[in-house]
Each structure stands twice: as structure tokens, then as C-alpha cells.
Design a protein around this motif. Structure first.
Motif, PDB file in Angstrom:
ATOM      1  N   GLU A 297       0.813  -1.223   0.000  1.00 24.17           N
ATOM      2  CA  GLU A 297       0.000   0.000   0.000  1.00 24.17           C
ATOM      3  C   GLU A 297       0.847   1.274   0.000  1.00 24.17           C
ATOM      4  N   CYS A 298       2.149   1.130  -0.172  1.00 23.17           N
ATOM      5  CA  CYS A 298       3.024   2.302  -0.043  1.00 23.17           C
ATOM      6  C   CYS A 298       2.782   3.315  -1.168  1.00 23.17           C
ATOM      7  N   GLY A 299       2.631   4.581  -0.814  1.00 19.74           N
ATOM      8  CA  GLY A 299       2.520   5.648  -1.799  1.00 19.74           C
ATOM      9  C   GLY A 299       3.880   5.913  -2.431  1.00 19.74           C
ATOM     10  N   LEU A 300       3.878   6.166  -3.736  1.00 20.37           N
ATOM     11  CA  LEU A 300       5.137   6.448  -4.429  1.00 20.37           C
ATOM     12  C   LEU A 300       4.971   7.708  -5.266  1.00 20.37           C
ATOM     13  N   THR A 301       5.875   8.664  -5.068  1.00 21.73           N
ATOM     14  CA  THR A 301       5.859   9.872  -5.887  1.00 21.73           C
ATOM     15  C   THR A 301       7.266  10.080  -6.442  1.00 21.73           C
ATOM     16  N   THR A 302       7.385  10.980  -7.422  1.00 26.48           N
ATOM     17  CA  THR A 302       8.678  11.107  -8.080  1.00 26.48           C
ATOM     18  C   THR A 302       8.891  12.496  -8.655  1.00 26.48           C
ATOM     19  N   ASP A 303      10.121  12.739  -9.150  1.00 22.78           N
ATOM     20  CA  ASP A 303      10.455  13.935  -9.932  1.00 22.78           C
ATOM     21  C   ASP A 303      10.920  13.482 -11.309  1.00 22.78           C
ATOM     22  N   TRP A 330       1.822  10.671  -7.827  1.00 16.55           N
ATOM     23  CA  TRP A 330       1.959  12.089  -8.060  1.00 16.55           C
ATOM     24  C   TRP A 330       3.388  12.328  -8.510  1.00 16.55           C
ATOM     25  N   ALA A 331       3.633  13.418  -9.250  1.00 17.00           N
ATOM     26  CA  ALA A 331       5.014  13.693  -9.651  1.00 17.00           C
ATOM     27  C   ALA A 331       5.236  15.187  -9.783  1.00 17.00           C
ATOM     28  N   PHE A 332       6.451  15.615  -9.501  1.00 15.13           N
ATOM     29  CA  PHE A 332       6.886  16.964  -9.862  1.00 15.13           C
ATOM     30  C   PHE A 332       7.595  16.839 -11.197  1.00 15.13           C
ATOM     31  N   MET A 333       7.153  17.614 -12.180  1.00 17.82           N
ATOM     32  CA  MET A 333       7.658  17.441 -13.539  1.00 17.82           C
ATOM     33  C   MET A 333       8.199  18.770 -14.051  1.00 17.82           C
ATOM     34  N   PHE A 334       9.409  18.733 -14.606  1.00 19.15           N
ATOM     35  CA  PHE A 334      10.085  19.967 -14.995  1.00 19.15           C
ATOM     36  C   PHE A 334      10.700  19.850 -16.385  1.00 19.15           C
ATOM     37  N   ALA A 335      10.758  20.978 -17.102  1.00 19.70           N
ATOM     38  CA  ALA A 335      11.595  21.050 -18.302  1.00 19.70           C
ATOM     39  C   ALA A 335      13.023  21.313 -17.835  1.00 19.70           C
TER      40      ALA A 335
END
Ligand code: SAH
Ligand code: SF4
Ligand code: F3S
Length: 437
Positions: A297-303, A330-335
Motif C-alpha cells: 500500500e506504499c505511496g510512491l511519488t517522483t520527480d 503524483w510527480a513533480f515534472m520539470f523542463a
């Protein structure tokens, strides 16, 4: 009469925590905190250099501060944090500020403030090998009084080729484990029910007292043992360093929240190598598999970074397919933003055109939005334990709080108050919120 200080904070959570340390140092120098810029005797920006657009935003604010000073002679304008460290005395020439202080030099603020005169701006941008501000009790600036951030280390010893942090924050050093545990106890006694342990790469935390060595897993155990109703979170984990020991420690303690922020940056092994991340796509996927095996059940987020130097359409597809395969919440997404002085800046070509970068970024964002919705939908019908943070921003008649996996839940108040734990049933969702009963 007591003077007043106003600070705007930009960038990461570590900067938010640094601002709390600065307020503590300023308090001892006779400055109280104000949230009204117009009432302040000292106005500062605690700045971020991570991407060019972060810096551009801040320039506008510095201009506003300088305008205020023009109408209020004697007002002190300062730049502290990562831009101060990156640009150093150039800031005195180009922006005529009174004070420039880097992330490791905040203890010198009282001395520098005393020395400032109409034509004598002050600067201290020395980086340190051992400064951790361990003995300075931060002046908490959060509003809810429930969730506190605690820095456990500073700096970074990695040299990801795109990143300015090693230059603005200096070498990695871990803070005294006893002082971390004391701070966590202290906030618990003040009514906080959640602490987030902060570092650029928490998995390489290592503190040696002379008689014992404390690893990150050991530190987690220690903080988790303070009280069963004190939740423990942490960020950021590095895929190359997150150990089985950390994963098993999380699983063993119900009050260590089941959420890992694990920035992948790219799904292409070729690009990961150019980024100097020191792991491959396969390694990353193996770590995710391990996490999910031990904690389903672990939440996983990323960049994710789009359009790094030499990124081909195939590399980009690799990123999309990895995101598809993992299914991040969820993710933080960047150029990609070329940063002066970094390895990539010195040795590689920033050769993906801006419109192509943005096109790829948009594809990444669209895919992630779809995945987020899937991940949140999968929670419908589940019962979750939530720590109540306070009224929901959208609808103040409702409460909000996070589940262990870090998903934000909104639910009817039903007599509950901030700081309490409550069970909710997930009825519906958006791609960023669970709507619960
Ligand atoms: N220490 C953390 C991240 C710190 S910076 C880690 O190693 O993951 C936060 C995020 O900003 C990074 O994960 C990366 O995705 C992004 N970032 C850093 N430098 C960048 C750059 N030059 N251009 C675009 N994004 C960048
Ligand atoms: Fe930057 Fe890499 Fe250090 Fe993170 S680990 S702060 S991305 S150099
Ligand atoms: Fe920005 Fe410095 Fe944090 S560059 S992301 S404020 S460490």
C-alpha cells in the motif's frame, strides 16, 4: 523598541526550515517575526536557484523590496539562501541589496546586521563542513501546528550533472541524532503529531557519536519510538541508496508513514548515466518492486526532468513507459533548465529546443494526470487512517488531512479536530484528493 523581520521563502522544504532557523537567530538579535512586509525593518528573500524560472520569479520580488526601501529609508533588504550562494557579491553590484548571506552562514546574521550602513552592505557566503544548526530551535512558521519539518542533514555529495545544489549547499553532513530526537520530542510535547525528516538524500544519513553509528534506518527507529501517535515522514530518498533495511524499518513501524518520494528523473539508462544518477532503469524498477513487495500500500511519488541534454525521442519514450509501468501517485515534472557552473553546463549541449522540451513535458504531465486519477480511484471503497490537519481549503465546513500514503483526504468534521486521528471511508476522488465519509 523591538524590530521586525519579514522573510519570503522560495524553493524546497529545506529552505522553509532554514527560514525557521533564521527567525530563531534573528529573535536573539532583537527582531520579531512579521507577516506584513510594510511593517518590517528587515525584508529578506530566502531564495532558490534550482531552475532559471525559480530565479526569475525572485528577481521581481527583490525589485519590489528595493522599491519599498526607496520609500522607507533605513529598511534593510537582504538575499539569503541558494541564490546568495550562487551569485555572491554580484548581487551587491547588480541589485544593490544590503545583505547577502549563504545557507551555512546564518549564525553571522546579527553581526552583519550591526555592521550594515548606508554605503556598507554586508556579505557572508562561506560554506561549512560541519554546520547543521543542531542547537538552534526553529521558530515554527507552519500554520496548522500539527506537522513539523526537521532537517537531519545539509548539503549534498552527489554530483548529478544538471543540479546546482552541491554548489549552493556544499558538502553533505549529518546532524547529531540526539538533537534530532530531542527536537522531535519537543514538537510532540507542543502538540505536533507528525514530523518530516528532511535531507537531499536521507538514505546516506550517517552520524557517528564516537561510540555509536546511526544510519538512516536507525534514526527512523529512534524517532518512531518517541510516541505511537507521532507520525514520521521523510524526504528525499535516492534510488541508488534506499536500502532494504530502510524499507523493512518502515514496514515494521505503523507510525512511519507508507510513502516514499523517489525521484527517477528519467526512464532511460543512457540519460541517467549522463545525469550521473548512478542507477539504471532496471535498478530503479527493482527498488520499486522491492518496496511494493514489502509494503503493497506504499505511496510512491517522483520527480521527472524533460529534455535533458541529448535526450532523443526514444529516451523520452523510455521515461513515459517507466511512468506507465510504475504508476506514481503524483510527480513533480520539470523542463530541463541549464544551470551555470553545473557539470552539464560545462560539458554538455543543452540541445533539446525549448518547444520540444515543453512538448515532451506536456506529454509527461498528461500521462501522470491519467495515472494519478487511476491511483486515487483505486482507493475508493478503502478505509484509511487520517491525521486531521484542519479545515479544507476549498470548503471550510469540511476537514482535511493526509492518509499514511500521503494522499490528501477531505471529509465531514463530525466533531473531529486538528491533531486527532480518524478513520475515513473513501467514496470518490479527483486526481489529487480523496473525498471521504
Ligand atoms: N535531492 C533530490 C532533489 C533535489 S532538487 C534528489 O536527488 O532527487 C528537486 C528536483 O528538481 C530534482 O529531483 C529534479 O527533478 C529537479 N531539478 C534539479 N535540477 C534541475 C534542472 N537543472 N532543471 C530541471 N529540473 C531540475
Ligand atoms: Fe541535486 Fe542530485 Fe544532490 Fe539531489 S542528489 S540535490 S539532484 S545533486
Ligand atoms: Fe532550491 Fe536550494 Fe532547495 S536551489 S530546491 S532552495 S536546496
Amino acid at each position: 523598541m523591538e524590530k521586525r523581520a519579514y522573510i519570503e521563502t522560495y524553493g524546497c522544504q529545506m529552505n522553509v526550515n532554514d527560514t525557521e532557523v533564521i527567525f530563531s537567530i534573528l529573535k536573539d538579535a532583537g527582531y520579531a517575526r512579521t507577516e506584513v512586509m510594510e511593517q518590517a525593518d528587515l525584508v529578506m528573500a530566502n531564495t532558490c536557484s534550482i531552475r532559471d524560472n525559480a530565479e526569475q520569479r525572485i528577481w521581481g520580488r527583490i525589485e519590489a523590496f528595493n522599491q519599498l526601501r526607496a520609500s522607507r529609508p533605513g529598511l534593510i533588504v537582504g538575499i539569503v539562501g541558494c541564490m546568495a550562494e550562487r551569485l555572491k557579491d554580484k548581487l551587491l553590484e547588480t541589485h544593490k541589496v544590503d545583505l547577502v548571506v549563504g545557507p551555512d552562514a546564518y549564525r553571522s546574521l546579527p553581526r552583519l546586521l550591526n555592521a550594515i550602513g548606508p554605503d556598507s552592505p554586508q556579505i557572508d557566503v562561506l560554506l561549512s563542513r560541519d554546520e547543521t544548526y543542531a542547537d538552534i530551535p526553529p521558530v515554527r512558521t507552519d500554520r496548522n501546528g500539527i506537522s513539523a519539518f526537521i532537517s537531519i542533514m545539509r548539503g549534498c555529495n552527489n554530483v548529478c550533472s544538471y543540479c546546482v545544489v552541491p554548489y549552493t549547499r556544499g558538502a553533505e553532513r549529518s546532524r547529531d541524532a540526539n538533537s534530532i530526537a530531542r527536537e522531535a520530542c519537543d514538537v510532540y510535547q507542543k502538540g505536533y503529531r507528525e514530523v518530516t525528516l528532511l535531507g537531499q538524500n536521507v538514505d546516506s544519513y550517517l552520524w557517528n557519536s564516537g561510540t555509536e553509528s546511526v544510519t538512516f534506518a536507525g534514526l527512523l527507529e529512534r524517532v518512531a519510538a518517541i510516541a505511537p501517535d507521532l507520525r514520521v515522514r521523510f524526504a528525499t530518498s535516492h534510488p541508488k541508496d534506499i536500502s532494504d533495511e530502510v524499507i523493512y524499518t518502515m514496514a515494521a513501524h505503523p507510525n512511519i508513514c507508507k510513502h516514499i518520494h523517489l525521484p527517477v528523473q528519467s526512464g532511460s539508462t543512457r540519460l541517467l548515466e549522463k545525469m550521473r544518477r548512478k542507477y539504471s532503469r532496471e535498478w530503479y524498477l527493482e527498488r520499486v518492486a522491492k518496496i511494493r513487495e514489502v509494503m503493497p500500500e506504499c505511496g510512491l511519488t517522483t520527480d521527472v526532468i524533460a529534455g535533458f541534454c541529448s535526450e532523443t525521442p526514444e529516451d523520452h519514450q523510455d521515461t513515459l513507459s517507466l511512468m506507465e509501468e510504475v504508476g506514481f501517485d503524483w510527480a513533480f515534472m520539470f523542463a530541463y533548465s541549464d544551470r551555470p557552473g553545473t557539470l552539464a553546463n560545462r560539458t554538455m549541449q543543452d540541445d533539446v529546443p525549448a518547444d520540444e522540451k515543453n512538448r515532451r513535458l506536456n506529454e509527461i504531465i498528461q500521462l501522470q494526470n491519467r495515472k494519478s486519477l487511476e491511483r486515487y480511484r483505486a482507493q475508493i471503497g478503502k478505509r484509511l487512517e487520517v491525521l486531521v490537519e484542519g479545515p479544507s481549503k476549498r470548503d471550510p465546513s469540511m476537514l482535511c488531512g493526509r492518509a499514511s500514503n500521503n494522499m490528501m483526504c477531505v471529509f465531514p468534521a463530525a466533531g473531529r479536530a486538528a491533531g486527532q486521528y480518524t478513520q475515513v471511508l473513501v467514496k470518490d476522488c479527483t486526481s489529487a484528493t480523496l473525498l471521504c465519509e
